[in-house]
Design a protein around this motif. Structure first.
Motif, mmCIF file in Angstrom:
data_model
loop_
_atom_site.group_PDB
_atom_site.id
_atom_site.type_symbol
_atom_site.label_atom_id
_atom_site.label_comp_id
_atom_site.label_asym_id
_atom_site.label_seq_id
_atom_site.Cartn_x
_atom_site.Cartn_y
_atom_site.Cartn_z
ATOM 1 N N LYS A 330 30.867 3.011 -36.435
ATOM 2 C CA LYS A 330 31.112 3.327 -37.852
ATOM 3 C C LYS A 330 31.377 2.064 -38.671
ATOM 4 O O LYS A 330 32.172 2.076 -39.602
ATOM 5 N N ARG A 352 20.015 6.944 -44.826
ATOM 6 C CA ARG A 352 21.352 7.548 -44.940
ATOM 7 C C ARG A 352 22.339 6.620 -45.652
ATOM 8 O O ARG A 352 23.542 6.876 -45.627
ATOM 9 N N ASP A 380 32.706 4.354 -46.211
ATOM 10 C CA ASP A 380 31.668 5.368 -46.383
ATOM 11 C C ASP A 380 30.334 4.881 -45.820
ATOM 12 O O ASP A 380 29.603 5.652 -45.179
ATOM 13 N N LEU A 383 30.448 5.196 -42.075
ATOM 14 C CA LEU A 383 30.345 6.604 -41.679
ATOM 15 C C LEU A 383 28.909 7.097 -41.804
ATOM 16 O O LEU A 383 28.427 7.854 -40.948
ATOM 17 N N CYS A 384 28.210 6.659 -42.851
ATOM 18 C CA CYS A 384 26.801 7.049 -43.019
ATOM 19 C C CYS A 384 25.943 6.505 -41.871
ATOM 20 O O CYS A 384 25.041 7.198 -41.397
ATOM 21 N N TYR A 386 26.968 5.928 -38.832
ATOM 22 C CA TYR A 386 27.321 6.736 -37.659
ATOM 23 C C TYR A 386 26.638 8.100 -37.717
ATOM 24 O O TYR A 386 26.101 8.584 -36.713
ATOM 25 N N GLN A 387 26.645 8.729 -38.882
ATOM 26 C CA GLN A 387 26.028 10.048 -39.027
ATOM 27 C C GLN A 387 24.515 9.972 -38.826
ATOM 28 O O GLN A 387 23.916 10.901 -38.265
ATOM 29 N N GLN A 390 24.113 9.899 -35.116
ATOM 30 C CA GLN A 390 24.444 11.183 -34.522
ATOM 31 C C GLN A 390 23.372 12.243 -34.778
ATOM 32 O O GLN A 390 23.207 13.173 -33.986
ATOM 33 N N SER A 391 22.647 12.088 -35.873
ATOM 34 C CA SER A 391 21.596 13.063 -36.196
ATOM 35 C C SER A 391 20.485 13.051 -35.162
ATOM 36 O O SER A 391 19.670 13.970 -35.103
#
Length: 406
Positions: A330, A352, A380, A383-384, A386-387, A390-391
Motif C-alpha cells: 500500500k 486505478r 489514498d 491504497l489504490c 493495493y486495490q 487485489q483485483s
C-alpha cells in the motif's frame, strides 16, 4: 498456406544453418541443435500422469506462466518447451526437476509429428502470441486440445503480408480455447480471424503471482522515503534533488546491484557524515540525510514502512523494475519515464490512480513534495495501488476453472 509451406522448404538450409550458429553462439550444444531440428528428443522421466505441454517462447512468457505451472506441478506431468537457449536455465531455477524442458522444433511438420509421438501430450497450451501454422495444424490433426493462454496481439500483426495473415486466420480456427488478457486483446484476435465464441477474457496471468506479504519490522526508526533498485546516475540525481527540498525525512537508497556501493559512496562523498552505509555496520542518526542500504534481500521491510517509493531503473534507460511489491504494501509509488519492461503493470496501476509516472527529476521533486505535504493523497494513492493488485488475485483460479483443471 501454400506460400508459407513453399518458403519453409526453400529456406530450410538457411534455417538449419541459423540454428547451428545459435547453438554455437549460446553454447547450448547439440541438445539445442538436435531438438530444434527435430532429429532427437530424449525421453521424459516416468511420472504416471498425462503430460501437459506448455509452450513459452522465451523468458517473458515463462515468467508469465510461472504461477499456473506452480499450481499444476503437484498433480500433473509438465513438459515446457521454449525457443531460446537463455530460457532453459530459468526453467531450472524456477522449477528444478519438477518439470521437463525441451526446445520446440522449428515449424516443420515432420519434426512436430516426431515430437508429439515421442512425448504423447494430452493438451498444448501456448502462452501469449506464438502462432506457428504447422504447429497448430499438426496438433489439431493429432486431436490434442489446443489453447492460447494470456493471449495478446500487437497492431504490428496486421502489417504482415496478406498470405501470412491468412495463415494466422487458419491457425486460430484450430484453437479450442483462447484466453486473453483484455477486451482490447479479444477484439484484435477477432479482427484477425479468431472465433468469438472460443475467447474468454480473464486478465493477465502474471498478476496471479501475488507477492507474499508478511508483517515487517521498521528497521529505520524515523520517517523516510525509499529509492529502490536504483542504477548508475540515479543515486546522485535523486540525492541532489532531495537535498533541494530541505525536508526532514531520511532518503534511503537501495541500489539494484550492491557491488556498485563503493562507486555510489564516492559520488555521494559530499554528504560527509550525513551519509551512512549499511554494509559498514552504520545506522542512520537524526542528522543522517541519506542511508545507503547496500545489502541483498532487505527491500521488503523497507517497502513496508516507507512514506513513498521511487522505483529505480526508470529514470535511466533500463526499462524499470517490479512495482507490484510496493503496491502490495500500500505504498505510494513514483517512477520515471522508462517503464518499457513493466508496461502492463504500469497501466494496471495507472488505471486505478495507484502510481505516478514522472518525466524527469524536476517532475519527481514536485510529486514528492505534493505527496509529503498531503498525507491523505499519499495514503489514498497507496491504497489504490493495493486495490489494483487485489483485483487480480482470482486470476489463477479463473484460469484453472476455464482450463478444466482441479
Amino acid at each position: 498456406m501454400l506460400i508459407y509451406q513453399l518458403l519453409i522448404r526453400l529456406l530450410s538450409p538457411v534455417i538449419v544453418l541459423t540454428i547451428l550458429v545459435e547453438a554455437i553462439k549460446n553454447r547450448s550444444g547439440w541438445r539445442f541443435f538436435l531438438q530444434k531440428t527435430g532429429l532427437y528428443f530424449p525421453a521424459l522421466a516416468k511420472s504416471g500422469h498425462p503430460t501437459i505441454w506448455i509452450h513459452c517462447a522465451s523468458v517473458g512468457e515463462l515468467k508469465a506462466a510461472e504461477p499456473l505451472i506452480r499450481a499444476l506441478i503437484p498433480e500433473h506431468s509438465i513438459l515446457i518447451t521454449t525457443n531460446t537457449a537463455t530460457s532453459k536455465p530459468l526453467v531450472g531455477n524456477l522449477f528444478g526437476d519438477r518439470v521437463e524442458h525441451r526446445y520446440l522444433p522449428f515449424d516443420w511438420s515432420f519434426a512436430l509429428r516426431r515430437f508429439i509421438r515421442r512425448y504423447q501430450p494430452v493438451r498444448l497450451w501456448i502462452v501469449e502470441t506464438e502462432i506457428w501454422p504447422n504447429l497448430y495444424r499438426t496438433v489439431h490433426k493429432q486431436h490434442l486440445e489446443l489453447c492460447i493462454l494470456n493471449g495478446r496481439l500487437s497492431h504490428k500483426t496486421f502489417n504482415a503480408p496478406k498470405w501470412l495473415q491468412t495463415a494466422y486466420r487458419n491457425s486460430l480456427r484450430r484453437v479450442d480455447k483462447l484466453i486473453v488478457r483484455s477486451e482490447k486483446d479479444a477484439e484484435l484476435f477477432i479482427k484477425i480471424g479468431a472465433d468469438r465464441e472460443r475467447i474468454t477474457v480473464l486478465g493477465n496471468l502474471k498478476y496471479a503471482a501475488q507477492p507474499e506479504i508478511q508483517p515487517q519490522q521498521d528497521v529505520i526508526g524515523r520517517d523516510y522515503l525509499l529509492a529502490a533498485s536504483t542504477h548508475e546516475d540515479e543515486e546522485l540525481q535523486i540525492t541532489q534533488m532531495w537535498r533541494q527540498t530541505h525536508r526532514d525525512e531520511l532518503l534511503v537508497i537501495v541500489p539494484r546491484h550492491p557491488k556498485r556501493s563503493e562507486h555510489i559512496q564516492t559520488q555521494l562523498a559530499f554528504l560527509g557524515d550525513a551519509l551512512k552505509v549499511a554494509s559498514k555496520g552504520q545506522q542512520p542518526s537524526p542528522d543522517t540525510q541519506v542511508f545507503l542500504d547496500d545489502r541483498i534481500g532487505h527491500l521488503l521491510p523497507l517497502f513496508a514502512h516507507a512514506k513513498l517509493v521511487i522505483m529505480g531503473g526508470s529514470f535511466v534507460p533500463k526499462g524499470g523494475h517490479n512495482i507490484l511489491e510496493p503496491a502490495a504494501f500500500k505504498r505510494a509509488i513514483l517512477t520515471g519515464p522508462d517503464m518499457r519492461d513493466f508496461e502492463d503493470e504500469l497501466a494496471m496501476l495507472q488505471a486505478r490512480n495507484g502510481i505516478l509516472r514522472c518525466q524527469d527529476y524536476a517532475e519527481l521533486k514536485s510529486a514528492i513534495l505534493d505527496l509529503l505535504n498531503h498525507p491523505e493523497k499519499r495514503i489514498d494513492m497507496g491504497l489504490c495501488a493495493y486495490q489494483a493488485l487485489q483485483s487480480q488475485k482470482d486470476t489463477l483460479q479463473n484460469y484453472l476453472k476455464v482450463l478444466n483443471i482441479t
